[in-house]
Design a protein around this motif. Sequence first.
Motif, PDB file in Angstrom:
ATOM      1  N   MET A   1       0.841  -1.181   0.000  1.00 31.28           N
ATOM      2  CA  MET A   1       0.000   0.000   0.000  1.00 31.28           C
ATOM      3  C   MET A   1       0.890   1.249   0.000  1.00 31.28           C
ATOM      4  O   MET A   1       1.843   1.345   0.763  1.00 31.28           O
ATOM      5  CB  MET A   1      -0.896  -0.041   1.235  1.00 31.28           C
ATOM      6  N   SER A   2       0.594   2.176  -0.854  1.00 33.48           N
ATOM      7  CA  SER A   2       1.419   3.376  -0.956  1.00 33.48           C
ATOM      8  C   SER A   2       0.961   4.436   0.039  1.00 33.48           C
ATOM      9  O   SER A   2      -0.183   4.454   0.478  1.00 33.48           O
ATOM     10  CB  SER A   2       1.380   3.929  -2.376  1.00 33.48           C
ATOM     11  N   LYS A   3       1.893   5.312   0.347  1.00 32.98           N
ATOM     12  CA  LYS A   3       1.586   6.409   1.257  1.00 32.98           C
ATOM     13  C   LYS A   3       0.667   7.405   0.576  1.00 32.98           C
ATOM     14  O   LYS A   3       0.758   7.643  -0.623  1.00 32.98           O
ATOM     15  CB  LYS A   3       2.857   7.153   1.663  1.00 32.98           C
ATOM     16  N   SER A   4      -0.185   8.012   1.358  1.00 34.67           N
ATOM     17  CA  SER A   4      -1.030   9.070   0.805  1.00 34.67           C
ATOM     18  C   SER A   4      -0.182  10.327   0.636  1.00 34.67           C
ATOM     19  O   SER A   4       0.901  10.451   1.206  1.00 34.67           O
ATOM     20  CB  SER A   4      -2.193   9.360   1.749  1.00 34.67           C
ATOM     21  N   ASN A   5      -0.687  11.248  -0.142  1.00 34.32           N
ATOM     22  CA  ASN A   5       0.024  12.508  -0.339  1.00 34.32           C
ATOM     23  C   ASN A   5       0.221  13.252   0.978  1.00 34.32           C
ATOM     24  O   ASN A   5       1.248  13.884   1.191  1.00 34.32           O
ATOM     25  CB  ASN A   5      -0.722  13.402  -1.333  1.00 34.32           C
ATOM     26  N   ILE A   6      -0.740  13.159   1.866  1.00 40.85           N
ATOM     27  CA  ILE A   6      -0.652  13.832   3.165  1.00 40.85           C
ATOM     28  C   ILE A   6       0.475  13.218   3.997  1.00 40.85           C
ATOM     29  O   ILE A   6       1.278  13.932   4.593  1.00 40.85           O
ATOM     30  CB  ILE A   6      -1.999  13.770   3.911  1.00 40.85           C
ATOM     31  N   GLU A   7       0.563  11.895   4.019  1.00 36.30           N
ATOM     32  CA  GLU A   7       1.629  11.223   4.766  1.00 36.30           C
ATOM     33  C   GLU A   7       2.996  11.550   4.155  1.00 36.30           C
ATOM     34  O   GLU A   7       3.965  11.795   4.874  1.00 36.30           O
ATOM     35  CB  GLU A   7       1.433   9.706   4.763  1.00 36.30           C
ATOM     36  N   ARG A   8       3.051  11.545   2.842  1.00 43.98           N
ATOM     37  CA  ARG A   8       4.309  11.834   2.160  1.00 43.98           C
ATOM     38  C   ARG A   8       4.765  13.256   2.466  1.00 43.98           C
ATOM     39  O   ARG A   8       5.939  13.504   2.738  1.00 43.98           O
ATOM     40  CB  ARG A   8       4.137  11.629   0.658  1.00 43.98           C
ATOM     41  N   PHE A   9       3.825  14.202   2.440  1.00 46.13           N
ATOM     42  CA  PHE A   9       4.171  15.586   2.734  1.00 46.13           C
ATOM     43  C   PHE A   9       4.583  15.747   4.196  1.00 46.13           C
ATOM     44  O   PHE A   9       5.500  16.509   4.509  1.00 46.13           O
ATOM     45  CB  PHE A   9       3.016  16.532   2.385  1.00 46.13           C
TER      46      PHE A   9
END
Length: 153
Positions: A1-9
């Motif tokens: 599962m990939s990280k969401s944009n919020i988690e990545r930011f």
Amino acid sequence: MSKSNIERFATTRHIRDHCLCLKTQRVARVLARHFDEAFRPLGLTNGQFSLLNAINRPEPPTMGSVASLLAMDRTTLTAALKALERRGLVAVSRDPDDRRSRRLRLTEQGSGLLDKAAPIWCIAHEEVDALIAQTDGEGLLAAIDRITEALQD
């Protein structure tokens, strides 16, 4: 599962706010510009000033000792020396004890320029010292020295 944009930011912001490498790169660039501007009237960069200082010793240093002091590889040092040689500020000669090695010395013109640059460095450094004094400056400088010594090749 990939990280969401919020988690990545969030990760990006954490790195931006805590990464010692990023922070030291930024402060190094800002300091370099500060000293470059101070030395501009003499036609020197902060790197050239540091190199002239590294060469300014009672006995002409070897290229290896200067490279080590400045944490530079010999190829980068050789390139930096060429501009100073062309200006007549530095002379490079064979080491009489080891023909494979080179010794560096300031010329009279190089010594004169260093004499003019040193007071400029003092003024520019006092400005930085005033900023450091607003923190635990001695602790900061000691920590930088410990990191440099521990991680140097």
